[in-house]
Scaffold this motif. Structure first.
Motif, mmCIF file in Angstrom:
data_model
loop_
_atom_site.group_PDB
_atom_site.id
_atom_site.type_symbol
_atom_site.label_atom_id
_atom_site.label_comp_id
_atom_site.label_asym_id
_atom_site.label_seq_id
_atom_site.Cartn_x
_atom_site.Cartn_y
_atom_site.Cartn_z
ATOM 1 N N SER A 198 37.612 -3.640 -26.597
ATOM 2 C CA SER A 198 37.761 -4.186 -25.248
ATOM 3 C C SER A 198 36.601 -3.771 -24.337
ATOM 4 C CB SER A 198 39.077 -3.691 -24.641
ATOM 5 O OG SER A 198 39.153 -4.034 -23.279
ATOM 6 N N ARG A 226 41.797 1.915 -17.573
ATOM 7 C CA ARG A 226 42.843 0.922 -17.334
ATOM 8 C C ARG A 226 43.769 0.809 -18.536
ATOM 9 N NH1 ARG A 226 40.071 -4.452 -14.628
ATOM 10 N NH2 ARG A 226 39.008 -3.405 -12.902
ATOM 11 N N ASP A 265 38.281 3.375 -28.872
ATOM 12 C CA ASP A 265 38.629 4.402 -27.885
ATOM 13 C C ASP A 265 40.032 4.894 -28.166
ATOM 14 O OD1 ASP A 265 36.792 3.042 -25.189
ATOM 15 O OD2 ASP A 265 36.828 5.166 -25.722
ATOM 16 N N ASP A 308 42.355 1.647 -28.456
ATOM 17 C CA ASP A 308 41.725 0.330 -28.373
ATOM 18 C C ASP A 308 41.155 0.025 -29.746
ATOM 19 O OD1 ASP A 308 38.532 -0.770 -27.016
ATOM 20 O OD2 ASP A 308 40.162 -1.929 -27.908
ATOM 21 N N SER A 315 45.338 -1.652 -19.514
ATOM 22 C CA SER A 315 45.158 -2.945 -20.163
ATOM 23 C C SER A 315 44.004 -2.953 -21.162
ATOM 24 C CB SER A 315 44.951 -4.043 -19.114
ATOM 25 O OG SER A 315 43.894 -3.711 -18.238
ATOM 26 N N ASN A 316 43.213 -1.895 -21.184
ATOM 27 C CA ASN A 316 42.122 -1.778 -22.151
ATOM 28 C C ASN A 316 42.648 -1.528 -23.565
ATOM 29 O OD1 ASN A 316 39.208 -1.361 -22.829
ATOM 30 N ND2 ASN A 316 39.900 0.728 -23.254
ATOM 31 N N TYR A 317 43.887 -1.114 -23.690
ATOM 32 C CA TYR A 317 44.420 -0.614 -24.957
ATOM 33 C C TYR A 317 45.463 -1.562 -25.536
ATOM 34 C CZ TYR A 317 42.026 3.429 -23.217
ATOM 35 O OH TYR A 317 41.055 4.259 -22.723
ATOM 36 N N ASP A 318 45.404 -1.733 -26.856
ATOM 37 C CA ASP A 318 46.342 -2.627 -27.525
ATOM 38 C C ASP A 318 47.443 -1.893 -28.275
ATOM 39 O OD1 ASP A 318 43.628 -2.395 -29.163
ATOM 40 O OD2 ASP A 318 45.279 -2.468 -30.614
ATOM 41 N N LEU A 331 37.028 -3.749 -21.059
ATOM 42 C CA LEU A 331 37.623 -3.254 -19.822
ATOM 43 C C LEU A 331 37.359 -1.759 -19.688
ATOM 44 C CD1 LEU A 331 41.054 -5.099 -19.936
ATOM 45 C CD2 LEU A 331 39.063 -5.676 -18.528
ATOM 46 N N PRO A 332 37.381 -1.245 -18.456
ATOM 47 C CA PRO A 332 37.211 0.203 -18.272
ATOM 48 C C PRO A 332 38.270 0.983 -19.027
ATOM 49 C CG PRO A 332 37.009 -0.939 -16.177
ATOM 50 C CD PRO A 332 37.489 -1.950 -17.170
ATOM 51 N N ARG A 333 37.887 2.083 -19.619
ATOM 52 C CA ARG A 333 38.805 2.845 -20.445
ATOM 53 C C ARG A 333 39.936 3.461 -19.632
ATOM 54 N NH1 ARG A 333 34.957 7.760 -21.927
ATOM 55 N NH2 ARG A 333 35.618 7.247 -24.016
ATOM 56 N N ARG A 372 35.540 8.217 -26.911
ATOM 57 C CA ARG A 372 35.021 7.039 -27.609
ATOM 58 C C ARG A 372 34.763 7.417 -29.051
ATOM 59 N NH1 ARG A 372 33.980 2.614 -25.134
ATOM 60 N NH2 ARG A 372 33.675 3.703 -23.147
#
Length: 126
Positions: free
Chosen positions: A103, A109, A33, A99, A111-114, A105-107, A52
Motif C-alpha cells: 500500500s 493509517r 510493513d 500490509d 487503512s494501510n493494512y489488510d 498509504l501512510p503507515r 518496514r
C-alpha cells in the motif's frame, strides 16, 4: 492477507514492562510493513510503532519514544513490541497489523493494512 496471532498482553503496574509478540502465517505472502496499533475505550485506533520489512525502517508514536522498542525476526515472520516504563495512559487493546499489498498509504493509517490480529489487552494500573 495473512493470519496474525498476538500474545503477551496483561496487567502490570505503572513503571513495569511487557513484551508483545505477533506471528504472521499463511500461504505465499509478502510483507511490506508490520505495525502495532492500540485502541483505548472511546478512542480511535492509533498507530504505536511500525517496521518496514525490506529496509528495517522504524517509526514510533511520539509518546512511546524511548520506552517502546519494536523488533522483528524475519525467519519467524514475527514482530515484537518491548514496552518499558509503562504508564496508565498506555492501557488499551493492542493490535498487530500487516500490509501484504504494498500500500502507498501512510503507515500510520489503519487503512494501510489488510491483515489484523485479534488484539491483546494491556492494562497498566497506577
Amino acid at each position: 492477507q495473512v493470519q496474525l496471532v498476538e500474545s503477551g498482553g496483561g496487567l502490570v503496574q505503572a513503571g513495569g514492562s511487557l513484551r508483545l509478540s505477533c506471528a504472521a502465517s499463511g500461504r505465499s505472502f509478502s510483507i511490506y510493513d508490520m505495525s502495532w496499533f492500540r485502541q483505548a475505550p472511546g478512542k480511535e485506533r492509533e498507530f504505536v510503532s511500525g517496521i518496514r520489512w525490506t529496509t528495517g525502517n522504524i517509526e514510533y508514536l511520539d509518546s512511546v519514544k524511548g520506552r517502546f522498542t519494536i523488533s522483528r525476526d524475519n525467519a519467524k515472520n514475527t514482530i515484537y513490541l518491548q514496552m518499558n516504563n509503562l504508564k496508565p495512559e498506555d492501557t488499551a487493546v493492542y493490535y498487530c497489523a500487516a500490509d501484504t499489498t504494498g500500500s502507498v498509504l501512510p503507515r500510520t493509517r489503519p487503512s494501510n493494512y489488510d491483515s489484523w490480529g485479534q488484539g491483546t489487552q494491556v492494562t497498566v494500573s497506577s
